[in-house]
Write an enzyme that holds these catalytic residues in place. Structure first.
Site, PDB file in Angstrom:
ATOM      1  CG  ASN A 150      -0.267  -0.279   2.501  1.00  0.00           C
ATOM      2  OD1 ASN A 150       0.381  -1.310   2.663  1.00  0.00           O
ATOM      3  ND2 ASN A 150      -0.372   0.636   3.435  1.00  0.00           N
ATOM      4  CD  GLN A 180      -4.002  -0.032  -1.375  1.00  0.00           C
ATOM      5  OE1 GLN A 180      -4.318   0.482  -2.453  1.00  0.00           O
ATOM      6  NE2 GLN A 180      -4.288   0.554  -0.225  1.00  0.00           N
ATOM      7  CB  SER A 200     -11.003  -2.816   2.210  1.00  0.00           C
ATOM      8  OG  SER A 200     -11.646  -1.720   2.778  1.00  0.00           O
ATOM      9  CB  ALA A 201     -16.260  -1.844   0.119  1.00  0.00           C
ATOM     10  CG  HIS A 202     -12.533   2.296   2.482  1.00  0.00           C
ATOM     11  ND1 HIS A 202     -11.557   3.245   2.595  1.00  0.00           N
ATOM     12  CD2 HIS A 202     -12.143   1.288   3.273  1.00  0.00           C
ATOM     13  CE1 HIS A 202     -10.620   2.816   3.438  1.00  0.00           C
ATOM     14  NE2 HIS A 202     -10.959   1.621   3.855  1.00  0.00           N
ATOM     15  CB  THR A 238     -27.729  -7.160  12.221  1.00  0.00           C
ATOM     16  OG1 THR A 238     -28.346  -7.562  13.420  1.00  0.00           O
ATOM     17  CG2 THR A 238     -28.778  -6.839  11.166  1.00  0.00           C
ATOM     18  CB  CYS A 333       8.270   7.502  12.636  1.00  0.00           C
ATOM     19  SG  CYS A 333       9.042   6.552  11.344  1.00  0.00           S
TER      20      CYS A 333
HETATM   21  N1  PLP Z   1      -4.505  -3.744   4.201  1.00  0.00           N
HETATM   22  C1  PLP Z   1      -4.016  -2.847   3.341  1.00  0.00           C
HETATM   23  C2  PLP Z   1      -2.919  -3.235   2.403  1.00  0.00           C
HETATM   24  C3  PLP Z   1      -4.539  -1.545   3.315  1.00  0.00           C
HETATM   25  O1  PLP Z   1      -4.042  -0.649   2.455  1.00  0.00           O
HETATM   26  C4  PLP Z   1      -5.576  -1.211   4.229  1.00  0.00           C
HETATM   27  C5  PLP Z   1      -6.105   0.172   4.293  1.00  0.00           C
HETATM   28  O2  PLP Z   1      -5.377   1.137   4.275  1.00  0.00           O
HETATM   29  C6  PLP Z   1      -6.052  -2.192   5.099  1.00  0.00           C
HETATM   30  C7  PLP Z   1      -5.501  -3.447   5.052  1.00  0.00           C
HETATM   31  C8  PLP Z   1      -7.171  -1.902   6.074  1.00  0.00           C
HETATM   32  O3  PLP Z   1      -8.411  -1.851   5.408  1.00  0.00           O
HETATM   33  P1  PLP Z   1      -9.748  -1.268   6.101  1.00  0.00           P
HETATM   34  O4  PLP Z   1      -9.645   0.214   5.974  1.00  0.00           O
HETATM   35  O5  PLP Z   1     -10.862  -1.829   5.277  1.00  0.00           O
HETATM   36  O6  PLP Z   1      -9.797  -1.742   7.486  1.00  0.00           O
END
Ligand code: PLP
Length: 392
Positions: A150, A180, A200-202, A238, A333
């Protein structure tokens, strides 16, 4: 003008996603657990959503479980698999560059007595298959490797890893965090030897707070969320029907447009990287911009990570924000957190001046060339000014 270049953080929902979410909240709002007509109708929405998603992966509908997002999917895959298979062994393997949603469950399992091997990466963020092969022991029960990093966009050799793991021991579960990658490239778990896959949907123009875990029907994994027994008792709570429908719509749209989107994203990435190289030539005498992401097949088409030595990433991020340009700081960091925000950049063994000055630009299929050009011209204007104030 605005340029939203932070699509790996989150994306805007499409209109079709918005419409189906609103419709299943306002009109067909039933609870699939209800026995009356409204419940049956909601159950149908859920089934259709599962079917749409299963098709994109070429897997069975019953292998898709909805979750609250990839953080939950990763936690479930890792802790659930470890709990279900602890009699077979106590050793897990992952990479040093995973998202915190993988690293933290691994740390938790270490506290519970499991052993975890963290595979290192090379300068471009790739693991070595030799390292993976050497790490696999008789009591390894799970390997978790992300598909696309990511922060810098490195594509890990997931297909080769799957083949290797299964050839060593078909009983080892293979989990992939595909957050990603899903919607950006073809992901067929059965072909890749993947048993568990988090999405992940968003990140793909769907709603926040919904995702799924693909679980191969033959894999043993314990549920983590117990309660009313929804989703075959594997994930109680639910059912989030609007979320599931929004996710399915986002997935359908992503895969309908995959070919054109990939071409478009590759063109944007090239424009951004060429633009940064051109900036390097024009900013003579200044420290050189260092691009961490690679062109070509080993790197995702939607992420460009680059360092601007001499200018701290937060300073540049906010200077860009003042011009309506939104990006992520690749490093920064945070001192009050146990885990630095960028374990990834640290693992690339970058010099401190590169660590401190990295930004991530991430695109989606709706990003325009004009947005890239606007960002590049803002960088051309800001960098000479900001680097004048830098400590040398
Ligand atoms: N894994 C990776 C590689 C991601 O980029 C992200 C989100 O930044 C996640 C997991 C976490 O996803 P979520 O926001 O759906 O919890």
């Amino acid at each position: 003008m605005e340029a939203y270049l932070d699509n790996s953080a989150t994306t805007r929902c499409t209109e079709a996603v918005r419409d189906v979410v609103i419709h299943t909240m306002m009109d067909d709002f039933g609870n699939p657990s209800s026995k009356h007509m409204k419940g049956v109708e909601a159950e149908r929405y859920l089934r259709d959503a599962r079917e749409t998603i299963a098709k994109t992966l070429k897997v069975k509908e019953k292998e898709i479980y909805f979750t609250s997002g990839a953080t939950e999917s990763n936690n479930w895959a890792i802790i659930g698999a470890a709990m279900a298979n602890r009699r077979a062994g106590m050793h897990l393997i992952t990479t040093a560059v995973e998202h915190a949603a993988v690293l933290m469950p691994m740390h938790y399992l270490e506290e519970q007595g499991f052993r975890v091997t963290y595979l290192p990466v090379d300068q471009k963020g790739h693991i070595s298959l030799t390292d993976l092969e050497q790490a696999i022991c008789d009591d390894t029960i799970l390997v978790s490797i992300m598909y696309v990093n990511n922060e810098i966009g490195a594509i890990e050799p997931v297909a080769e890893a799957g083949k290797l793991i299964k050839s060593k021991n078909p009983g080892i579960l293979f989990h992939v965090d595909a957050v990603q990658a899903y919607g950006k490239m073809t992901v067929h778990p059965k072909k890749l030897g993947i048993d568990l896959l988090s999405v992940s949907a968003h990140k793909i123009h769907g709603p926040k707070g919904i995702g799924f875990l693909y679980i191969n029907e033959k894999s043993r994994i314990h549920p983590l969320i117990l309660g009313g027994g929804q989703q075959k008792g594997m994930r109680s709570g639910t059912d989030n029907v609007p979320g599931a429908c929004g996710l399915a719509m986002a997935a359908k749209e992503a895969y309908e447009h995959l070919g054109e989107s990939t071409e478009h994203l590759l063109a944007l990435k090239k424009r951004m990287m060429d633009g940064l190289e051109a900036l390097n030539r024009s900013l003579m005498g200044q420290p050189r911009i260092v691009i961490h992401s690679e062109p070509g097949e080993r790197s995702a088409p939607h992420i460009v990570s680059a360092a601007f030595p001499g200018v701290r990433s937060e300073v540049l991020l906010h200077a860009l924000e003042d011009k309506g340009i939104y990006v992520s700081a690749g490093s920064a960091c945070s001192s009050n957190k146990k885990l630095p925000v960028s374990t990834v950049l640290k693992e690339l063994h970058l010099k401190p001046e590169l660590l401190e000055s990295t930004l991530r630009f991430s695109f989606c299929r709706y990003t325009t060339e004009a947005e890239i050009d606007y960002c590049l011209s803002a960088l051309a204007e800001l960098l000479p000014v900001l680097s004048r104030y830098a400590r040398h």
